[in-house]
Design a protein around this motif. Structure first.
Motif, PDB file in Angstrom:
ATOM      1  N   UNK A 163       5.617 -12.075  -3.728  1.00  0.00           N
ATOM      2  CA  UNK A 163       4.902 -13.036  -2.952  1.00  0.00           C
ATOM      3  C   UNK A 163       5.825 -14.437  -3.358  1.00  0.00           C
ATOM      4  N   UNK A 164       6.184 -14.903  -2.196  1.00  0.00           N
ATOM      5  CA  UNK A 164       6.948 -16.006  -2.441  1.00  0.00           C
ATOM      6  C   UNK A 164       8.389 -15.848  -3.071  1.00  0.00           C
ATOM      7  N   UNK A 165       8.788 -14.429  -3.037  1.00  0.00           N
ATOM      8  CA  UNK A 165      10.040 -14.396  -4.083  1.00  0.00           C
ATOM      9  C   UNK A 165       9.818 -14.208  -5.484  1.00  0.00           C
ATOM     10  N   UNK A 166       8.774 -14.128  -5.811  1.00  0.00           N
ATOM     11  CA  UNK A 166       8.191 -13.847  -7.382  1.00  0.00           C
ATOM     12  C   UNK A 166       7.555 -12.376  -7.413  1.00  0.00           C
ATOM     13  N   UNK A 167       7.763 -11.698  -8.395  1.00  0.00           N
ATOM     14  CA  UNK A 167       7.139 -10.200  -8.581  1.00  0.00           C
ATOM     15  C   UNK A 167       5.702 -10.389  -8.926  1.00  0.00           C
ATOM     16  N   UNK A 168       5.022  -9.764  -8.055  1.00  0.00           N
ATOM     17  CA  UNK A 168       3.520  -9.574  -8.533  1.00  0.00           C
ATOM     18  C   UNK A 168       2.961  -8.343  -8.995  1.00  0.00           C
ATOM     19  N   UNK A 169       3.501  -7.210  -8.335  1.00  0.00           N
ATOM     20  CA  UNK A 169       2.990  -5.775  -9.148  1.00  0.00           C
ATOM     21  C   UNK A 169       4.359  -4.723  -8.696  1.00  0.00           C
ATOM     22  N   UNK A 170       4.110  -3.862  -9.382  1.00  0.00           N
ATOM     23  CA  UNK A 170       5.047  -2.699  -9.422  1.00  0.00           C
ATOM     24  C   UNK A 170       4.401  -1.630  -8.763  1.00  0.00           C
ATOM     25  N   UNK A 171       4.936  -0.589  -7.433  1.00  0.00           N
ATOM     26  CA  UNK A 171       4.565   0.447  -7.189  1.00  0.00           C
ATOM     27  C   UNK A 171       5.185   1.490  -7.825  1.00  0.00           C
ATOM     28  N   UNK A 172       4.559   2.219  -8.611  1.00  0.00           N
ATOM     29  CA  UNK A 172       5.299   3.359  -9.626  1.00  0.00           C
ATOM     30  C   UNK A 172       4.630   4.806  -9.380  1.00  0.00           C
ATOM     31  N   UNK A 173       5.375   5.645  -9.905  1.00  0.00           N
ATOM     32  CA  UNK A 173       4.880   7.181  -9.704  1.00  0.00           C
ATOM     33  C   UNK A 173       3.910   7.018 -10.592  1.00  0.00           C
TER      34      UNK A 173
END
Length: 88
Positions: A30-40
């Motif tokens: 969001x706005x170039x900053x990581x907010x979450x990871x989608x992981x298996x």
């Protein structure tokens, strides 16, 4: 690792899900900053206490989790550290 903006997830979600199922990690920003990871998804590991207790009972070992012997706090013999270990 791939990054995607939060605003773009809606249209790409099915494709992202397929990629994550294949083992890829997707970073959502969001706005170039990581907010979450989608992981298996990974199945939780750990100790199966019920299976351990069933194994003990099946082999005739009666005990409960958290058992502490009555003599747990008794002093050890003076020669405890220098006495040889019992043989096999």
């Amino acid at each position: 690792m791939t990054s995607i903006a939060l605003e773009n997830i809606g249209s790409d979600f099915a494709d992202l899900a397929r990629r994550v199922e294949g083992g890829e990690t997707i970073v959502v920003t969001r706005a170039g900053k990581p907010i979450l990871d989608l992981v298996p998804h990974r199945r939780k590991g750990g100790i199966d206490y019920a299976a351990g207790e069933a194994f003990l009972r099946a082999h005739g070992i009666e005990r409960t989790a958290g058992f502490i012997a009555d003599d747990f706090d008794d002093p050890l013999p003076e020669d405890f550290l220098i006495r040889p270990l019992p043989g096999p």
